[in-house]
Design a protein around this motif. Structure first.
Motif, short mmCIF file in Angstrom:
data_model
loop_
_atom_site.label_atom_id
_atom_site.label_comp_id
_atom_site.label_asym_id
_atom_site.label_seq_id
_atom_site.Cartn_x
_atom_site.Cartn_y
_atom_site.Cartn_z
N TYR A 168 -6.79 -6.40 -12.45
CA TYR A 168 -6.44 -5.21 -13.22
C TYR A 168 -6.07 -4.05 -12.30
O TYR A 168 -6.40 -4.03 -11.11
CB TYR A 168 -7.60 -4.79 -14.14
N LEU A 169 -5.38 -3.10 -12.88
CA LEU A 169 -5.03 -1.84 -12.24
C LEU A 169 -5.69 -0.73 -13.05
O LEU A 169 -5.48 -0.64 -14.26
CB LEU A 169 -3.52 -1.63 -12.20
N LEU A 192 0.83 -1.21 0.00
CA LEU A 192 0.00 0.00 0.00
C LEU A 192 0.86 1.26 0.00
O LEU A 192 0.53 2.25 -0.67
CB LEU A 192 -0.93 0.00 1.21
N ALA A 193 1.97 1.25 0.73
CA ALA A 193 2.86 2.41 0.76
C ALA A 193 3.38 2.74 -0.64
O ALA A 193 3.44 3.91 -1.04
CB ALA A 193 4.02 2.17 1.72
N GLU A 194 3.76 1.72 -1.41
CA GLU A 194 4.23 1.95 -2.77
C GLU A 194 3.10 2.45 -3.65
O GLU A 194 3.30 3.30 -4.54
CB GLU A 194 4.85 0.69 -3.35
N ALA A 195 1.89 1.93 -3.44
CA ALA A 195 0.74 2.39 -4.22
C ALA A 195 0.46 3.87 -3.95
O ALA A 195 0.15 4.64 -4.87
CB ALA A 195 -0.49 1.55 -3.89
N GLY A 200 0.49 -11.44 -12.68
CA GLY A 200 1.82 -11.75 -12.17
C GLY A 200 2.78 -10.58 -12.23
O GLY A 200 3.99 -10.77 -12.12
N GLU A 201 2.24 -9.34 -12.37
CA GLU A 201 3.11 -8.16 -12.37
C GLU A 201 3.05 -7.45 -11.03
O GLU A 201 2.08 -7.59 -10.28
CB GLU A 201 2.70 -7.16 -13.48
N ASP A 202 4.08 -6.64 -10.76
CA ASP A 202 4.03 -5.76 -9.60
C ASP A 202 3.54 -4.39 -10.07
O ASP A 202 3.26 -4.16 -11.25
CB ASP A 202 5.38 -5.68 -8.89
N LEU A 203 3.43 -3.43 -9.13
CA LEU A 203 2.92 -2.11 -9.46
C LEU A 203 3.82 -1.38 -10.46
O LEU A 203 3.34 -0.69 -11.35
CB LEU A 203 2.78 -1.27 -8.19
N THR A 204 5.13 -1.56 -10.31
CA THR A 204 6.06 -0.89 -11.22
C THR A 204 5.86 -1.37 -12.65
O THR A 204 5.77 -0.56 -13.58
CB THR A 204 7.51 -1.14 -10.78
#
Length: 315
Positions: A120-121, A50-53, A142-146
């Motif tokens: 999805y994002l 959540l902090a990265e988001a 399978g992806e991260d936020l970056t």
């Protein structure tokens, strides 16, 4: 009571490396993100996600050239099935995560792809009630936020973009055992005046098997490779200022920093807003919500508990 921000934290710092045709933004979050996280009982992996988001939301939201709201939201089948973070100009941020505690605890690994799963994002720009919303959606498999953010810029914006995100707790002396921090940095390569975007493209008229994508511009390659050298501790260390970090990276070509936008946690909830929301429910639903003579509602973002009497709704 929320901790006060230290000098040089809780900000978005825009910058430019003019000789390379690159612009960017650097986010440093301290007390603001710590306040967001400590209002909930999140496991450490969920707090880190959540902090990265929130850091990503602040960085992208600060790019708005008008007063409005930028909303980042995930919806997936993973242990963290929903994240919502938003930025309201100028500089107000908030966020929360919905998760299955048993599934998070049962993970053999706590990396972002495992936490998020498939879904999805969505990134939404809200310019106000009289303007149409703009939304971009990126699949999460399978992806991260970056990686998801990179995919968004490649497919939707078609601007070469490189992003680094980091988050983590710092051990502190005092009443709290830890204090959470987050950081984000992004560079984008813009076309020279009168030129085309340096983003590689493909032509449908090329013979099969022919690679017609132009090579990446040397200036862009240099800028993104330097960004890739950034380590997590550099984005999080309160002793390293944002300006010092930019100088470490791009002093050879000269980096120009512009005035920063301060960031602060906010929430739009209030007793009046909660009462208005409940008043829109049918009377039968309102009756079902009553326990011990009142309706209790907890804000998902800030965990504030509101108590509303049925008489207030009738009036």
């Amino acid at each position: 009571m929320a901790e006060q921000s230290l000098p040089g934290e809780d900000l978005v710092l825009p910058f430019e490396i003019k000789p390379l045709g690159v612009r960017g933004r650097l986010v440093r979050l301290g007390a603001a993100v710590d306040d967001i996280l400590h209002r909930h009982d999140y496991p450490p992996p969920v707090s880190a996600l959540l902090a990265e988001a929130v850091a990503l939301t602040a960085m992208l939201g600060a790019m708005l050239k008008f007063d409005g709201k930028f909303i980042l939201q995930t919806k997936t089948d993973g242990p963290v099935d929903m994240i919502v973070a938003d930025y309201v100009s100028p500089g107000r941020i908030r966020g929360y995560a919905r998760f299955d505690a048993a599934r998070v605890a049962g993970l053999g690994t706590a990396d972002q792809p495992a936490l998020l799963g498939n879904g999805y994002l969505a990134m939404t720009v809200d310019q106000g009630p009289d303007m149409e919303r703009y939304q971009g959606i990126v699949p999460l498999h399978g992806e991260d936020l970056t990686a998801a953010a990179h995919g968004y810029f490649e497919k939707s914006e078609q601007i070469p973009t490189r992003i680094r995100l980091a988050s983590g707790p710092l051990m502190t002396r005092g009443s709290r055992a830890e204090s959470w921090r987050a950081g984000a940095i992004m560079v984008q390569h813009l076309p020279r005046e009168g030129g085309s975007s340096p983003l590689p493209s493909h032509s449908g008229d090329a013979p099969e098997g022919t690679d017609v994508a132009p090579a990446e511009h040397d200036d862009w390659v240099k800028a993104r490779l330097l960004l890739d050298t950034v380590e997590d501790h550099e984005l999080l260390d309160p002793r390293l200022s944002a300006e010092e970090l930019l100088y470490r990276l791009y002093h050879e070509d000269g980096v120009t920093a512009y005035p920063a936008t301060p960031l602060a946690r906010y929430c739009s909830c209030s007793q009046e807003a909660i009462t208005r929301m409940l008043a829109r429910f049918p009377a039968e639903d309102q009756s079902d919500m009553v326990e011990n003579g009142e309706i209790a509602v907890t804000c998902e973002f800030c965990s504030t508990l509101y108590r509303v009497s049925p008489g207030d709704l009738a009036s």
